[in-house]
Design a protein around this motif. Structure first.
Motif, short mmCIF file in Angstrom:
data_model
loop_
_atom_site.label_atom_id
_atom_site.label_comp_id
_atom_site.label_asym_id
_atom_site.label_seq_id
_atom_site.Cartn_x
_atom_site.Cartn_y
_atom_site.Cartn_z
N SER A 179 -32.07 43.15 25.47
CA SER A 179 -31.41 44.44 25.63
C SER A 179 -29.89 44.30 25.58
CB SER A 179 -31.82 45.07 26.97
OG SER A 179 -31.22 44.38 28.06
N THR A 188 -30.79 50.04 27.63
CA THR A 188 -30.90 49.72 26.21
C THR A 188 -29.85 50.48 25.43
OG1 THR A 188 -32.54 51.45 25.86
CG2 THR A 188 -33.37 49.23 26.34
N PRO A 192 -30.85 45.83 19.48
CA PRO A 192 -31.00 44.69 20.37
C PRO A 192 -29.90 43.66 20.13
CG PRO A 192 -32.53 44.49 18.55
CD PRO A 192 -31.85 45.83 18.40
N ALA A 218 -25.76 46.55 25.04
CA ALA A 218 -26.39 47.81 25.46
C ALA A 218 -25.37 48.92 25.70
CB ALA A 218 -27.24 47.60 26.72
#
Length: 350
Positions: A179, A188, A192, A218
């Motif tokens: 994340s 999130t 990624p 994130a």
């Protein structure tokens, strides 16, 4: 030699070489019979006298005090020869802090298909920080350089792969698609992040490793724009036996704290350590860190950190260390903050 036997040898002495090659997390399940559940834990404690200064003025934290740096509770369950589950809670209480912090650090399902492929799904150790701690030792005294300066995390939520390849497993790898928010603040973004490491052991007691990180931590998504991608490059060389540890690591980060800022920044630093076991119970150790934490925005800012200590192994489960620490953050040769600390540090396992 198996990972489990390496771990047992490492626990036998204060300065024993903890050469689990980044596979240490899988050893919990490997030592557990199928269908069994095990519970263990580890505490990092210290009692010390701290003198801390900010802009030349002594701060309110300058006094005697105690800290519960970490209290890990580990729960493992083995479903089969391949599948297992691991849970670690992380409790932290520092002097003058309220309330106590409680995190879920590790919570993952693991599939150990072979020495070459171990998969973890959930919050699991990241490739770099724990690997350095295994080779440098004395984690209960200080975090390694990257996590101490908050240019990386020790665990995060995602999918993780690791393993050992080649003759004797001399080539090891670890990669995590995560994340980017770390285990402490799960969230999130739009994409990624990725952290990876490759390590090669020329001998049973030496290692060369490189690693890297790429992502937006994130911070993408929502109403705030992102301007940069956070990147970090890592390198380490280390030597560890039952009696001696020597090593150094280096990192370079770009825009780590500037993902949402139009202004870019760079940081870099290095750390060197050494320790010697004098007899089965006594050891001495030292470490020095130096970092430029804002090379573009504040190029004269420097972070210096050092520790020096004498460790005593009370038993296999209990280690004590008398430690002196000094840290100084300076700007144009003037100290923005500094601290001197003298105390007793402990690691207690069960």
């Amino acid at each position: 030699m198996t990972v489990s036997s390496l771990l047992r040898r490492a626990a036998a002495g204060t300065g024993a070489a903890f050469l689990a090659l980044g596979l240490a997390g899988s050893a919990h399940a490997a030592d557990t019979p199928v269908g069994a559940t095990t519970l263990g834990g580890k505490l990092f404690l210290d009692v010390s006298h701290l003198n801390a200064y900010r802009n030349g003025q002594r701060t309110a934290t300058s006094r005697n005090g105690a800290d519960l740096k970490r209290f890990y509770l580990d729960l493992d369950h083995r479903f089969s020869d391949v599948w297992s589950a691991h849970l670690t809670t992380d409790i932290n209480w520092a002097r003058d802090s309220s309330p106590t912090d409680l995190w879920l650090k590790h919570a993952y399902l693991q599939g150990a298909f072979s020495k070459a492929l171990v998969l973890r799904f959930g919050s699991a150790p990241l490739p770099w920080a724990g690997f350095v701690n295994q080779w440098s030792g004395y984690r209960y005294v200080d975090k390694e350089l990257v996590t101490r300066l908050k240019f990386g995390a020790s665990a995060d939520w995602g999918v993780h792969a690791l393993g050992a390849l080649g003759d004797g497993g001399r080539l090891q790898y670890a990669a995590s698609v995560i994340s980017g928010s770390s285990f402490k603040h799960p969230r999130t973004g739009d994409r990624p992040d990725v952290e990876a490491r490759v390590a090669w052991q020329p001998s049973a007691h030496s290692v060369l490793a490189v690693g890297g990180y790429d992502g937006e931590r994130a911070l993408s998504g929502g109403n705030l724009p992102t301007y940069h991608t956070a990147r970090r490059w890592d390198a380490m060389a280390a030597y560890a036996t039952q009696r001696v540890r020597l090593g150094a690591q280096y990192f370079r980060a770009v825009d780590w704290n500037q993902v949402r800022s139009p202004r870019g920044d760079r940081a870099s630093g290095w750390s060197a350590w050494a320790s010697v076991v004098l007899d089965p119970r006594w050891a001495v150790f030292a470490r020095y860190d130096r970092a430029d934490t804002s090379a573009s925005l504040d190029p004269s800012r420097r972070d210096h950190h050092a520790n020096l200590g004498v460790a005593y192994r009370v038993s296999r489960q209990v280690q004590l260390a008398a430690v002196y620490k000094r840290e100084r953050i300076s700007h144009e040769h003037l100290a923005l903050s500094s601290s001197n600390e003298l105390g007793v540090y402990a690691q207690i396992g069960f």
